[in-house]
Design an enzyme around this catalytic site. Structure first.
Site, PDB file in Angstrom:
ATOM      1  N   GLU A 312       0.831  -1.215   0.000  1.00 24.38           N
ATOM      2  CA  GLU A 312       0.000   0.000   0.000  1.00 24.38           C
ATOM      3  C   GLU A 312       0.862   1.260   0.000  1.00 24.38           C
ATOM      4  O   GLU A 312       0.502   2.263  -0.623  1.00 24.38           O
ATOM      5  CB  GLU A 312      -0.961   0.013   1.196  1.00 24.38           C
ATOM      6  CG  GLU A 312      -1.917  -1.186   1.277  1.00 24.38           C
ATOM      7  CD  GLU A 312      -2.626  -1.536  -0.025  1.00 24.38           C
ATOM      8  OE1 GLU A 312      -2.865  -0.622  -0.832  1.00 24.38           O
ATOM      9  OE2 GLU A 312      -2.918  -2.737  -0.236  1.00 24.38           O
ATOM     10  N   HIS A 315       2.031   2.214  -3.407  1.00 24.33           N
ATOM     11  CA  HIS A 315       1.023   2.951  -4.173  1.00 24.33           C
ATOM     12  C   HIS A 315       1.094   4.451  -3.912  1.00 24.33           C
ATOM     13  O   HIS A 315       0.605   5.236  -4.733  1.00 24.33           O
ATOM     14  CB  HIS A 315      -0.386   2.498  -3.791  1.00 24.33           C
ATOM     15  CG  HIS A 315      -0.833   1.219  -4.445  1.00 24.33           C
ATOM     16  ND1 HIS A 315      -0.724   0.987  -5.787  1.00 24.33           N
ATOM     17  CD2 HIS A 315      -1.429   0.119  -3.919  1.00 24.33           C
ATOM     18  CE1 HIS A 315      -1.242  -0.212  -6.068  1.00 24.33           C
ATOM     19  NE2 HIS A 315      -1.676  -0.763  -4.955  1.00 24.33           N
TER      20      HIS A 315
HETATM   21  N1  BES Z   1      -5.831  -1.092  -4.616  1.00 29.01           N
HETATM   22  C1  BES Z   1      -5.997  -2.325  -3.942  1.00 29.01           C
HETATM   23  C2  BES Z   1      -7.306  -2.458  -3.216  1.00 29.01           C
HETATM   24  C3  BES Z   1      -8.474  -2.845  -4.082  1.00 29.01           C
HETATM   25  C4  BES Z   1      -8.605  -4.142  -4.519  1.00 29.01           C
HETATM   26  C5  BES Z   1      -9.437  -1.933  -4.419  1.00 29.01           C
HETATM   27  C6  BES Z   1      -9.688  -4.497  -5.302  1.00 29.01           C
HETATM   28  C7  BES Z   1     -10.503  -2.277  -5.206  1.00 29.01           C
HETATM   29  C8  BES Z   1     -10.641  -3.561  -5.644  1.00 29.01           C
HETATM   30  C9  BES Z   1      -4.890  -2.524  -2.916  1.00 29.01           C
HETATM   31  O1  BES Z   1      -3.725  -1.823  -3.160  1.00 29.01           O
HETATM   32  C10 BES Z   1      -4.497  -3.967  -2.968  1.00 29.01           C
HETATM   33  O2  BES Z   1      -3.948  -4.369  -3.948  1.00 29.01           O
HETATM   34  N2  BES Z   1      -4.817  -4.726  -1.938  1.00 29.01           N
HETATM   35  C11 BES Z   1      -4.566  -6.134  -1.919  1.00 29.01           C
HETATM   36  C12 BES Z   1      -3.508  -6.493  -0.934  1.00 29.01           C
HETATM   37  C13 BES Z   1      -2.153  -6.516  -1.548  1.00 29.01           C
HETATM   38  C14 BES Z   1      -1.088  -6.796  -0.535  1.00 29.01           C
HETATM   39  C15 BES Z   1      -2.008  -7.522  -2.657  1.00 29.01           C
HETATM   40  C16 BES Z   1      -5.844  -6.827  -1.552  1.00 29.01           C
HETATM   41  O3  BES Z   1      -6.778  -6.145  -1.182  1.00 29.01           O
HETATM   42  O4  BES Z   1      -5.905  -8.038  -1.654  1.00 29.01           O
HETATM   43 ZN    ZN Z   2      -2.603  -2.601  -4.705  1.00 27.76          ZN
END
Ligand code: BES
Ligand code: ZN
Length: 872
Positions: A312, A315
């Protein structure tokens, strides 16, 4: 008949008449009534002659009378003649009586909405405080749900400044992207004013209102970092806080750009659909991905927290500062954040050897991309509804893998310099995939664009066949498909190889169908490993001779962990696709018996559980024998590692212990089951007993459930008691993940029904969906019987896709393919699961073909018999 405002319907993007520059947004949530009201003033640049202002809004009640446009100097005001919400398109059309003046003006709107329970838009999450049930208000706007909270230009390219104000009960904590500049108390309410943000996309706007504790630290640059969590759990935030502070420093150096906001808050939310969300300056997390408990969290939980935080925070540069121009380039966000998170984790915890664990990302990417129902990394998006489904293994894992492949081809230093340049060049702006290639090309002087096109614009990847004839290595590429068919894609493949004799590395680009390579006479007799360290996103198939030499090298521990992993994983994929007999795969697996490396054993475990399941489907007698072989295979490592942690042992041993004993429990290894059940008893008496450290809890819970039957269900009831008593989310999900291991179909049904009760948060249900082979049919019937309730509850988010993939994909017969198709065909179109459903059905077809091949394989039974009873 043409509908009103037809010209604004069914368009993938908003018209470009007006460009938002700054939002002044006020929100007033009512946590008791679960409603909110708001008002927004948007400073716009009108750039074309128009009577319309067209923006996004959904699920909001807009006060038509409030809609007003005022020229910048205030000299002229325009009341909207008509205000219409096009529901299907999530578009709000404001029509004025006359053309609006070109130049700057301010649009004002007031609106109301519901604090929903769908975990998107502006929603409520439930928690308890001093035994009292409470609601908090939380935002989740990515990909396209800011429009459910306030009318806005809800596209990543429409960046603007945000000045936010929240009106909330005086006793609550109210957070947003920026620091507070002023608070004004008026009776029971306070108005909190936040600093204006730098320009950012709408999907990154955030607000959270509730009761929280926090821990705080500061970076050397004076950025205040806080971790917020439930009252009383502040200690559990310390680990993530430490990771965050260090990671900010690391990224500042790597991107040669400091973190761009004055503060960073990270907060644990009890109800949260994704794992975490990178809102600018206010990152939201599931509790399991942020909180770490010294006594009750496992090594795997610790690693998860560190990598999610690192992801995060990546990002904050890749995504927030430089934003993808459109969702087609989502992989620039997610692929990069995934890749960079490994870089950070490796910097902070070198002993985790996290880059070797990266191979699990590639494996999952290859698995999904081996389907003909996959999609290219750069994918067309024509409606907001299509965006959710591309947050998948292609954008994240294939994305991250092709980045690793490119980095390894160009070299670390050049790559880092180019990335830093890219960030600086596109800061506070948007970028497309080509923009990144351009910078990399400039910095490396290599034809990056040409090289990468084949990886991001077409789906799939190649299998490279290698054979050695008369001192000449022949390389041939074909598109690999798990179905066994060969597709006709072609790639520019960075080939690397390592020769056992002199450890010489060779590399070249394979840019046509086949190519030969002459090797030194001195290398002829030794092993040759292609795709060194699995840095390339492709599979390798060796001729029999080369394979035999590699197997010997594995037995004699001459390969690196990553190469050992790769040979196993490629062989497994080839076997599933019917290109390698199962007996050859099993013989190869036997060569890993004395393996010590975590990732190799971990992959061996994952391959063995898939093989055990498919063989049991093909032939139950053979299924039992193959379990004996796997028990035999893992026993050596299990004895070495033991149930109890050794003093001073490393992180990877802790991870391995959990996975090994979980597998032995699933395989029904009697001694493991007995020992585990004994330790569970001790745990029931004392939750802090040293006999059940967190790393083996999942294994023990699986063992407990293995013993449960309808006539002796005590283990199940006791485990539910532990579930109910713990207030640690990681413990709860550990238990949910173990319940399905039970082999009694009646209990499985009871478990599945339990998942639908209020005792399981709707975010967590997916953990309980993977059930034993014996429970699978029950699970499918349960899904069908509850489909209406399930689509009503989860249908508006991406969690619905997990129900389909978890329950449909493990089937392995053509009859089931038909049954599944018929069921979903007769239950109406569900655009949000369309892609997942097709992929799951394709997996069933692949399994069914695999079962057929296994049944036909001669000598397989003899091979398994020999392996199962082999004495070492
Ligand atoms: N930007 C995503 C969150 C997200 C995921 C928003 C799907 C909308 C739809 C966030 O940065 C992300 O990728 N989160 C991952 C965890 C990461 C460590 C792979 C998640 O939510 O699984
Ligand atoms: Zn992400």
């Amino acid at each position: 008949m043409a509908k009103k405002y037809d010209q604004f319907r069914c368009q993938p993007r908003l018209p470009k008449f007006a460009i938002p520059k700054r939002y002044d947004l006020k929100l007033k949530p009512d946590l008791t009534a679960c409603k909110f009201s708001g008002a927004v003033e948007i400073r716009l640049q009108i750039v074309a002659d128009t009577k319309f202002i067209v923006l996004n809004a959904a699920d909001l009640c807009i006060d038509s009378k409030s809609a007003r446009f005022q020229s910048e100097d205030g000299s002229k005001g325009f009341e909207a003649l008509d205000v219409e919400l096009l529901i299907e398109d999530e578009v709000l059309v404001l029509e004025f009586a006359e053309s609006l003046p070109i130049g700057v003006g301010v649009l004002s709107l007031s609106f109301e909405g519901t604090l929903n329970d769908q975990m998107k838009g502006f929603y409520r999450s439930k928690y308890e405080h001093n035994g009292e049930k409470k609601n908090m208000a939380v935002t989740q706007f990515e990909p396209a749900d800011a429009r459910r909270c306030f009318p806005c230009w809800d596209e990543p390219a429409c960046k603007a400044r945000f000045k936010i104000t929240l009106e909330v009960p005086v006793e609550l904590v109210a957070l947003s992207n920026m620091p507070v500049i002023e608070e004004r108390v008026d009776g029971n309410l306070k108005t909190v004013y936040y600093q204006e943000s730098p320009i950012m996309s709408t999907y990154l706007v955030a607000a959270v209102v509730g009761l929280f504790d926090y821990v705080e630290d500061c970076t050397p640059d004076g950025i205040k970092v806080r971790v917020y969590c439930q009252v009383g759990k502040a200690n559990q935030g310390k680990f993530a806080l430490d990771v965050a502070v260090k990671t900010l420093g690391l990224y500042k150096a790597y991107f040669e750009t400091p973190y761009s906001l004055p503060k960073l808050d990270m907060i644990a939310i009890p109800d949260f659909a994704a794992g975490a969300m990178e809102n600018y300056g206010l990152v939201t997390y599931r509790e399991t991905a942020l909180l770490y408990d010294d006594k009750h969290s496992a090594a795997a939980n610790k690693q998860r927290v560190a990598t999610v935080v690192a992801h995060e925070l990546a990002h904050q540069w890749f995504g927030n500062l430089v934003t993808m121009e459109w969702w087609t380039h989502l992989w620039l966000n997610e692929g990069f954040a995934t890749w960079v998170s490994y870089l950070a984790a490796d910097g902070l915890f070198p002993e985790w050897k996290i880059w070797t664990q990266f191979l699990d990302e590639s494996t999952e990417g290859l698995r999904l991309d081996g389907l003909s129902e996959s999609h290219p990394i750069e994918v067309d998006i024509n409606h907001a509804r299509e965006i959710d489904e591309i947050f998948d293994a292609i954008s994240y894992r294939k994305g991250a893998s092709v980045i690793r492949m490119l980095q390894s081809y160009l070299g670390r230093e050049v790559f880092q310099r180019a990335l830093a340049k890219y960030i600086k060049k596109h800061a506070c702006s948007n970028a497309k995939t080509e923009d990144l290639w351009a910078v990399l090309e400039e910095e490396s002087k290599e034809p990056v664009n040409e090289l990468m096109h084949s990886w991001t614009k077409q789906k799939g990847y190649p299998v490279v066949s290698v054979s050695l004839k008369d001192g000449i290595l022949v390389f041939e590429q074909r598109q690999f498909l798990s179905s066994g068919y060969l597709g006709d894609g072609q790639w520019v493949v960075p080939i690397t190889l390592l020769c056992g004799s002199d450890q010489a590395r060779i590399s070249f680009l394979l840019d046509k169908g086949s190519q030969t390579f002459k090797i030194d006479a001195s290398s002829l007799g030794s092993w040759i490993k292609v795709n060194v360290d699995q840095a390339g996103f492709y599979r390798v198939k060796y001729d029999d001779n080369l394979s035999a030499k590699l197997r010997y090298a594995i037995e004699n521990k001459q390969l690196s962990a990553m190469d050992g992993y790769g040979i196993l994983d490629d062989s497994f994929a080839l076997s599933m696709a019917g290109q390698l007999p199962l007996s050859s795969l099993l013989t190869l697996m036997g060569a890993y018996r004395e393996e010590l490396e975590y990732i190799v054993l971990s992959n061996l475990i994952s391959v063995s559980s898939k093989v055990a399941r498919i063989v049991a489907d093909a032939d139950s007698t053979l299924g039992d024998k193959i379990k004996m072989f796997f028990i035999n295979l893992f026993q050596h490592s299990a004895e070495r590692i033991g149930f109890d942690p050794k003093q001073g042992e490393n992180h990877l041993n802790a991870l391995l212990r959990g996975e090994l004993f979980t597998t032995l429990a699933v395989l029904g290894h009697e001694e493991t089951l007995k020992e585990a059940n004994k330790r569970f008893q001790a745990f029931l008496e004392d939750r802090n007993t040293h006999l059940l450290p967190p790393d083996i809890r999942r294994a023990v819970y699986v063992a407990v459930m293995k013993k449960v039957t309808s006539s002796d269900r005590s283990g199940f009831d006791l485990l539910l008691k532990v579930y109910r008593e713990t207030d640690l989310s990681q413990e709860k999900t550990r238990i949910l993940g173990a319940l399905g291991s039970c082999c009694d179909p009646d209990i499985i049904l009871e478990i599945l029904n339990f998942l639908l009760t209020s005792e399981v948060r709707s975010q967590d249900v997916v953990f309980g969906l993977s059930v034993s082979r014996e429970g699978h049919e029950v699970a499918w019937n349960w899904l069908k019987n509850n489909w209406e309730h399930i689509t009503n509850t989860w249908g508006r988010g991406f969690l619905l896709t997990r129900f389909v993939s978890a329950i449909v994909s493990p089937f392995s017969s053509h009859e089931k393919v038909r049954e599944v198709e018929e069921f979903f065909a007769s239950h109406g179109e569900q655009p949000s699961i369309a892609r997942t459903l097709k992929q799951s059905i394709e997996r069933v077809q692949i399994n069914a073909n695999w079962v057929k091949t296994i049944r036909k394989e001669k000598n397989l039974a003899d091979c398994v018999q020999e392996l199962a009873f082999r004495k070492y």
